[in-house]
Design a protein around this motif. Structure first.
Motif, PDB file in Angstrom:
ATOM      1  N   ASN A   1       0.800  -1.090  -0.072  1.00 54.14           N
ATOM      2  CA  ASN A   1      -0.224   0.217   0.172  1.00 54.14           C
ATOM      3  C   ASN A   1       0.707   1.268  -0.005  1.00 54.14           C
ATOM      4  O   ASN A   1       0.259   2.357  -0.431  1.00 54.14           O
ATOM      5  N   TYR A   2       2.109   1.096   0.349  1.00 53.54           N
ATOM      6  CA  TYR A   2       3.063   2.191   0.338  1.00 53.54           C
ATOM      7  C   TYR A   2       3.015   3.042  -0.913  1.00 53.54           C
ATOM      8  O   TYR A   2       3.440   4.142  -1.133  1.00 53.54           O
TER       9      TYR A   2
ATOM     10  N   LEU B   1       0.963   3.248  -3.315  1.00 55.91           N
ATOM     11  CA  LEU B   1      -0.131   4.121  -3.345  1.00 55.91           C
ATOM     12  C   LEU B   1      -0.020   5.719  -3.082  1.00 55.91           C
ATOM     13  O   LEU B   1      -0.568   6.701  -3.560  1.00 55.91           O
ATOM     14  N   PHE B   2       0.861   5.873  -2.206  1.00 58.71           N
ATOM     15  CA  PHE B   2       0.974   7.347  -1.592  1.00 58.71           C
ATOM     16  C   PHE B   2       1.972   8.339  -2.531  1.00 58.71           C
ATOM     17  O   PHE B   2       2.208   9.139  -2.219  1.00 58.71           O
ATOM     18  N   LYS B   3       2.556   7.664  -3.631  1.00 62.25           N
ATOM     19  CA  LYS B   3       3.310   8.323  -4.443  1.00 62.25           C
ATOM     20  C   LYS B   3       2.730   9.263  -5.463  1.00 62.25           C
ATOM     21  O   LYS B   3       1.259   8.877  -5.602  1.00 62.25           O
ATOM     22  N   ASP B   4       3.019  10.041  -5.791  1.00 61.63           N
ATOM     23  CA  ASP B   4       2.387  10.927  -6.861  1.00 61.63           C
ATOM     24  C   ASP B   4       1.743  10.229  -8.355  1.00 61.63           C
ATOM     25  O   ASP B   4       0.818  10.219  -8.678  1.00 61.63           O
TER      26      ASP B   4
ATOM     27  N   ARG C   1      -5.300   5.863   5.746  1.00 61.76           N
ATOM     28  CA  ARG C   1      -4.654   6.510   4.634  1.00 61.76           C
ATOM     29  C   ARG C   1      -4.983   5.812   3.478  1.00 61.76           C
ATOM     30  O   ARG C   1      -5.067   6.330   2.205  1.00 61.76           O
TER      31      ARG C   1
ATOM     32  N   ASP D   1      -8.541   7.018   2.150  1.00 62.55           N
ATOM     33  CA  ASP D   1      -8.343   8.591   1.668  1.00 62.55           C
ATOM     34  C   ASP D   1      -7.697   8.625   0.253  1.00 62.55           C
ATOM     35  O   ASP D   1      -7.924   9.170  -0.671  1.00 62.55           O
ATOM     36  N   ARG D   2      -6.465   7.872   0.084  1.00 63.81           N
ATOM     37  CA  ARG D   2      -5.606   7.951  -1.143  1.00 63.81           C
ATOM     38  C   ARG D   2      -6.425   7.198  -2.281  1.00 63.81           C
ATOM     39  O   ARG D   2      -6.640   7.783  -3.288  1.00 63.81           O
TER      40      ARG D   2
ATOM     41  N   GLN E   1      -8.907   9.490  -4.222  1.00 65.07           N
ATOM     42  CA  GLN E   1      -8.494  10.554  -4.789  1.00 65.07           C
ATOM     43  C   GLN E   1      -7.990  10.389  -6.470  1.00 65.07           C
ATOM     44  O   GLN E   1      -7.885  11.328  -7.114  1.00 65.07           O
ATOM     45  N   PHE E   2      -7.699   9.197  -6.907  1.00 68.25           N
ATOM     46  CA  PHE E   2      -7.198   8.767  -8.161  1.00 68.25           C
ATOM     47  C   PHE E   2      -7.915   9.262  -9.358  1.00 68.25           C
ATOM     48  O   PHE E   2      -9.080   9.031  -9.384  1.00 68.25           O
TER      49      PHE E   2
END
Length: 385
Positions: A150-151, A153-156, A177, A180-181, A184-185
């Motif tokens: 899942n980490y 996912l937090f990249k731009d 987290r 929420d992420r 947004q995509f």
């Protein structure tokens, strides 16, 4: 480092030829250690085609499950042929050090940060240098590695488009987290989450259930979410159930038009019905990064709708002819549809000539030379040619 890299490249080349599953080692500059990999390259790999990539953590035991599902589904044209890379972590306590996170904020720390970069900056680029990859990339993990994936996912610009999270053991603050992420995509993301009723860790089970509650409420047309709570499974057997299910769901759109899809979506589509097929192909290209050859099954599904509606949709019939000539150029298919189009348009001479052209081509499906002769004879008798 150089010797190991050359050995790995030689191995990748041999996989290209023989389509084997192989194990190898790689000296990582980022990690400062030697790592074990497993590779699967399709038996008939073609450098002119593009292939989705699956990165599999806990490759020691998940890799074979993913490869089996990929081979079975691609053999039956339920998904594109794909490349699978398994990263082994079942020795020297690697899976825990690789996935190390801070107890305060739940984010990667120390070795965890390096392992994150290792996949993004060494593993995937190495495959890209040697194989023609599609844009579509997936990652799978189990337990603590299911948390780790899942980490990305937090990249731009996330490295992966699809995430297979099997009985995850979440770090602090991760569920909120993730939810929420994923809301947004603006580009498409697939997310599969598996839980198990026989999970003895009550906290893990409840947090997975809580994440499901958040994800299923996300109102984002670009987000494709799937969840399973396997009643009779443990967190370990959930992996064997979840992987084939996840891959099947992920590539649902890629599959040929089924009877259910035909009844629900195709025959009810407003004219011109050919737009349904075109949109399906465009979406496949958008999702997976390459054009899929249109199967005969899908062409016949569109033709069936045209016939069922008594040829009211002649625009679709003409465009279906063009598509068929492109997809099946040596067969009667495209000429037959065009000949029927001319017949329905009241142009028997053009229809006759086109049926005669079709007669010279290869037979396909229900289209035979006898059928072409029947159509040719019928027009000649009706119009005195």
């Amino acid at each position: 480092m150089k010797t190991t890299l050359i050995s790995l490249l030689c191995l990748l080349f041999s996989l290209n030829i023989f389509g084997q599953v192989k194990k190898t080692k790689y000296d990582s500059t980022i990690l400062g250690e030697t790592r074990q990999f497993q590779f699967y390259i399709p038996e008939d790999y073609d450098p002119e085609k593009k292939y989705p990539l699956f990165i599999v953590l806990d490759g020691d035991y998940l890799f074979d499950l993913v490869v089996a599902s990929v081979k079975f589904n691609s053999y039956n044209d339920l998904m594109p042929k794909s490349i699978v890379v398994g990263i082994n972590q079942g020795y020297n306590n690697l899976r825990f050090s690789d996935c190390d996170f801070s107890d305060e904020d739940g984010l990667p720390k120390e070795k965890g940060k390096l392992f994150f970069d290792f996949i993004e900056r060494e593993v995937v680029p190495l495959i890209q240098q040697n194989y023609n990859l599609a844009e579509f990339k997936a990652v799978a993990g189990h337990g603590i590695t299911a948390n780790f994936i899942n980490y990305y996912l937090f990249k731009d610009n996330p490295l992966f488009d699809a995430y297979i999270s099997l009985s995850p053991t979440f770090a602090p603050q991760m569920t909120e987290r993730i939810a929420d992420r994923l809301s947004q995509f603006e580009d498409r993301k697939f997310y599969y989450l598996a839980n198990s009723e026989r999970n003895l860790d009550k906290e893990d089970k409840e947090r997975i259930s809580a994440l499901n509650g958040m994800l299923k409420t996300i109102d984002n047309p670009k987000f494709y979410y799937f969840y399973d709570n396997f009643e009779n499974a443990t967190p370990f057997t959930a992996a064997s159930y979840g992987i084939p299910k996840a891959i099947d769901l992920m590539f649902d759109l890629y599959e040929p038009i089924s009877k259910e899809e035909y009844d629900k979506n195709v025959i009810t589509h407003e004219a011109p019905v050919i737009n349904y097929l075109i949109k399906k192909q465009e979406t496949i290209k958008e999702l997976f990064g390459f054009e899929k050859p249109i199967p005969l099954n899908d062409i016949m599904a569109i033709y069936s709708v045209i016939k069922t509606k008594k040829y009211d949709d002649l625009e679709s019939l003409e465009r279906l002819s063009d598509i068929s000539k492109k997809e099946f150029p040596d067969t009667m298919l495209g000429f037959f549809f065009l000949a029927e189009y001319y017949e329905q348009m009241g142009e028997p001479k053009k229809a006759l000539k086109t049926y005669e052209n079709a007669f010279t081509m290869s037979e396909i499906d229900f289209l035979t030379k006898d059928l072409m002769l029947d159509r040719i004879t019928s027009i000649k008798e009706d119009f005195g040619y």
